[in-house]
Structures are given as C-alpha cells and as structure tokens.
Write a protein that holds these residues in place. Structure first.
Motif, PDB file in Angstrom:
ATOM      1  N   GLY A 231       0.773  -1.229   0.000  1.00 46.56           N
ATOM      2  CA  GLY A 231       0.000   0.000   0.000  1.00 46.56           C
ATOM      3  C   GLY A 231       0.803   1.276   0.000  1.00 46.56           C
ATOM      4  O   GLY A 231       0.394   2.272  -0.579  1.00 46.56           O
ATOM      5  N   ILE A 232       1.963   1.269   0.633  1.00 44.76           N
ATOM      6  CA  ILE A 232       2.763   2.485   0.752  1.00 44.76           C
ATOM      7  C   ILE A 232       4.047   2.410  -0.069  1.00 44.76           C
ATOM      8  O   ILE A 232       4.541   3.415  -0.561  1.00 44.76           O
ATOM      9  N   GLY A 233       4.568   1.189  -0.236  1.00 45.63           N
ATOM     10  CA  GLY A 233       5.810   1.008  -0.975  1.00 45.63           C
ATOM     11  C   GLY A 233       7.018   1.004  -0.057  1.00 45.63           C
ATOM     12  O   GLY A 233       7.027   1.646   1.009  1.00 45.63           O
ATOM     13  N   GLY A 234       8.045   0.283  -0.468  1.00 42.66           N
ATOM     14  CA  GLY A 234       9.212   0.098   0.384  1.00 42.66           C
ATOM     15  C   GLY A 234       9.934   1.385   0.725  1.00 42.66           C
ATOM     16  O   GLY A 234      10.309   1.607   1.882  1.00 42.66           O
TER      17      GLY A 234
ATOM     18  N   PRO B 141       8.242  -8.198  -5.636  1.00 43.33           N
ATOM     19  CA  PRO B 141       7.463  -9.412  -5.365  1.00 43.33           C
ATOM     20  C   PRO B 141       6.034  -9.298  -5.888  1.00 43.33           C
ATOM     21  O   PRO B 141       5.515  -8.193  -6.057  1.00 43.33           O
ATOM     22  N   PRO B 142       5.401 -10.445  -6.172  1.00 41.67           N
ATOM     23  CA  PRO B 142       4.016 -10.411  -6.652  1.00 41.67           C
ATOM     24  C   PRO B 142       3.084  -9.708  -5.666  1.00 41.67           C
ATOM     25  O   PRO B 142       3.340  -9.676  -4.465  1.00 41.67           O
ATOM     26  N   VAL B 143       2.031  -9.138  -6.196  1.00 42.57           N
ATOM     27  CA  VAL B 143       0.941  -8.508  -5.438  1.00 42.57           C
ATOM     28  C   VAL B 143       1.378  -7.191  -4.787  1.00 42.57           C
ATOM     29  O   VAL B 143       0.723  -6.156  -4.947  1.00 42.57           O
ATOM     30  N   VAL B 144       2.497  -7.211  -4.054  1.00 35.29           N
ATOM     31  CA  VAL B 144       2.887  -6.042  -3.259  1.00 35.29           C
ATOM     32  C   VAL B 144       4.055  -5.263  -3.853  1.00 35.29           C
ATOM     33  O   VAL B 144       4.457  -4.231  -3.296  1.00 35.29           O
ATOM     34  N   GLY B 145       4.631  -5.730  -4.965  1.00 41.46           N
ATOM     35  CA  GLY B 145       5.787  -5.057  -5.544  1.00 41.46           C
ATOM     36  C   GLY B 145       5.445  -3.637  -5.958  1.00 41.46           C
ATOM     37  O   GLY B 145       4.599  -3.425  -6.820  1.00 41.46           O
ATOM     38  N   SER B 146       6.111  -2.649  -5.361  1.00 39.74           N
ATOM     39  CA  SER B 146       5.738  -1.254  -5.569  1.00 39.74           C
ATOM     40  C   SER B 146       6.404  -0.660  -6.805  1.00 39.74           C
ATOM     41  O   SER B 146       7.396  -1.165  -7.316  1.00 39.74           O
TER      42      SER B 146
ATOM     43  N   THR C 147       8.368  -8.412 -17.203  1.00 39.58           N
ATOM     44  CA  THR C 147       7.300  -8.212 -18.166  1.00 39.58           C
ATOM     45  C   THR C 147       6.566  -6.901 -17.864  1.00 39.58           C
ATOM     46  O   THR C 147       6.754  -6.287 -16.819  1.00 39.58           O
ATOM     47  N   VAL C 148       5.724  -6.509 -18.794  1.00 37.22           N
ATOM     48  CA  VAL C 148       4.881  -5.336 -18.548  1.00 37.22           C
ATOM     49  C   VAL C 148       3.983  -5.581 -17.346  1.00 37.22           C
ATOM     50  O   VAL C 148       3.718  -4.675 -16.546  1.00 37.22           O
ATOM     51  N   ARG C 149       3.544  -6.822 -17.154  1.00 38.38           N
ATOM     52  CA  ARG C 149       2.638  -7.144 -16.047  1.00 38.38           C
ATOM     53  C   ARG C 149       3.319  -7.022 -14.685  1.00 38.38           C
ATOM     54  O   ARG C 149       2.699  -6.577 -13.719  1.00 38.38           O
TER      55      ARG C 149
ATOM     56  N   ALA D 129       6.540   0.038 -13.261  1.00 36.81           N
ATOM     57  CA  ALA D 129       5.185  -0.026 -12.702  1.00 36.81           C
ATOM     58  C   ALA D 129       5.145  -1.030 -11.552  1.00 36.81           C
ATOM     59  O   ALA D 129       6.066  -1.836 -11.378  1.00 36.81           O
ATOM     60  N   PRO D 130       4.088  -1.024 -10.759  1.00 37.47           N
ATOM     61  CA  PRO D 130       3.968  -2.026  -9.688  1.00 37.47           C
ATOM     62  C   PRO D 130       3.773  -3.423 -10.248  1.00 37.47           C
ATOM     63  O   PRO D 130       3.355  -3.596 -11.400  1.00 37.47           O
ATOM     64  N   ASN D 131       4.086  -4.410  -9.441  1.00 32.16           N
ATOM     65  CA  ASN D 131       3.847  -5.807  -9.803  1.00 32.16           C
ATOM     66  C   ASN D 131       2.494  -6.207  -9.214  1.00 32.16           C
ATOM     67  O   ASN D 131       2.377  -6.451  -8.012  1.00 32.16           O
TER      68      ASN D 131
END
Length: 266
Positions: free
Chosen positions: A56-59, A120-125, A158-160, A232-234
């Motif tokens: 939510g906030i990023g590392g 990391p997946p889901v939370v990668g900022s 990847t772009v994703r 972009a975020p992951n």
C-alpha cells in the motif's frame, strides 16, 4: 561487438543486451541473490542498505516514514557487491566494464555500486520517473563523469510485473527537476508523509512515448545515467520480478549535458 552496436545508448539512452548472462554465470547471480535474501530474512525494518517492501505504501516510503514493512521481503538492496562479494566476482568474469560499458562509453567503466531490484508479486511497488545521475553524491564528480548501468533480469521482467520503461532521447535534454524528499541519514527521525524523489508529470518531455523493455532471464538493458526511466507495480499473483544492476562510472559521454533540462512539449 563494435562501437556501432552500442549506438542506441548514445541515440536513445538505452539498449537491450539479449542473452548477456547464461549458464553458470546466471546460476551464480541467482545464488548470490539467495545469499542476500538470507541476510535479510530476519529483518523487520529497512536500513543498512536493505529496503523491505510494504503493502500500500511502498518500500521506500515505508522506510523513510518508519512504517511497518513485510519482514524479510526485500524491495531493494544497495552495495550488494559488498554484502555478497560474489556479485562483484561475476561482473568481473563477464567483463561488463571492459565489454558493453566500454563499447557504449568509449572507455572501460569503474564499478561504483550494485543493486538488487526485487518486485514481489501482489505487493511489488512502483518506481517513479527519475534519472540516476540525480542521486549521485557530490564526491562522484558529475561534471566530469557519467553513469552507465547494466540491469540484468534474473526472472522474466514483463509489462505485467513491472519491467523498466524509458523515454527515448531524454538523456540528451539535461537534468530534469526532481520533486520529493531526500533519503534520511542514519540517526535522523522518520519523516511523516515522505515522498520518493521523482520527475513530476508536468516536467516530463513529450518528445517520445515511453518504451517498455521486457526481458527474459539473463538478458539485460544498458542505459545512460541521464535517461528518464521508471517501473510499474507488480500486480500479478505469482510472477516475481528480480533483477540486479551494476553501475559504472565513465568519463562524461560527449552526448550528455548536466545543465537543467528545458521541458519539451510536442
């Protein structure tokens, strides 16, 4: 490769290096990352060159604000060649400084830093638009030296899941104003509401559309320290994006200029 193969770094600010690392060298880098992750396994707060991810906030923001992070889940790490010397050994064995860096800059580079970039997946900022040279310390000598970075994917980028994106030709326009807060020094109190330094949208040039550079494991992108780039975020469920980068000081390339950039609208 001859110097003409590296023309994209001079003209666009970046270029792909497909299949740069393979076989044993790729396995060694992955093993070094595992050693680095083990060093961070019991960490609960960012610091000491290790930045942990925070949903939510990023590392980066969590680190500066003193907010809670995910224990042991790295977003990035600095000076990784000092924490795990195998990183330095691998880049020497690949002769990155005397091969691709020298091809791009006209002379061999000197390794000045190395990073882990974990998303990391889901939370990668996300990482906002920026120029690396804007963060060089005064001792670097930015008037006389430039930066060439080789960013190597260890998993599919990847772009994703947040591969790097660049604005072609932005390295020719000078240094753009960066908005945000500087990193707090050791011992300084947390900063509520800290904002990661970035180039705001209104200051971005409109001379070219951003270009995403997806990479397979072992492939790399080499880029100039003045080119604007971001990631972009992951948001994927199970596609981690892990990379390492090696940063080289080179004599200031003839194509770069350090005066403030004029905002170009097209």
């Amino acid at each position: 490769m001859s110097a003409t193969h590296y023309r994209d770094v001079r003209d666009r600010g970046f270029m792909r290096l497909d299949g740069l690392v393979a076989g044993e060298a790729l396995a060694r880098l992955r093993g070094a990352v595992a050693d680095l992750e083990e060093l961070a396994r019991d960490r609960t707060v960012s610091g000491g060159n290790f930045v942990l991810e925070a949903p939510g906030i990023g590392g980066w923001a969590a680190w500066q604000q003193g907010a809670q992070a995910l224990p042991g889940v790295l977003r990035s790490a600095d000076r990784i060649h000092e924490h795990v010397p195998e990183f330095a050994a691998v880049q020497r064995s690949l002769d990155l400084a005397g091969g691709p860096v020298a091809g791009a800059a006209g002379s061999p580079g000197t390794l000045v830093n190395a990073f882990l970039w974990a998303k990391p997946p889901v939370v990668g900022s996300a990482k906002p638009w920026h120029q690396d040279i804007a963060f060089a310390p005064p001792s670097f000598g930015a008037e006389e030296h430039g930066i060439v970075t080789i960013w190597i994917a260890l998993e599919p980028a990847t772009v994703r899941n947040g591969c790097l994106e660049f604005i072609p030709g932005s390295h020719l326009l000078g240094l753009f104003p960066h908005t945000g807060d500087r990193e707090r020094l050791p011992g300084e109190p947390p900063r509520a509401g800290a904002v990661e330094p970035h180039v705001a949208d209104e200051h971005l040039p409109r001379t070219a559309d951003p270009v995403a550079v997806p990479l397979e494991p072992g492939s790399a992108v080499m880029f100039d320290g003045l080119v604007l780039h971001r990631s972009a975020p992951n948001t994927t469920a199970a596609e981690p994006r892990t990379a390492v980068s090696f940063v080289y000081r080179v004599p200031r390339p003839s194509w770069t200029r350090m005066e403030p950039a004029a905002v170009v609208r097209a």
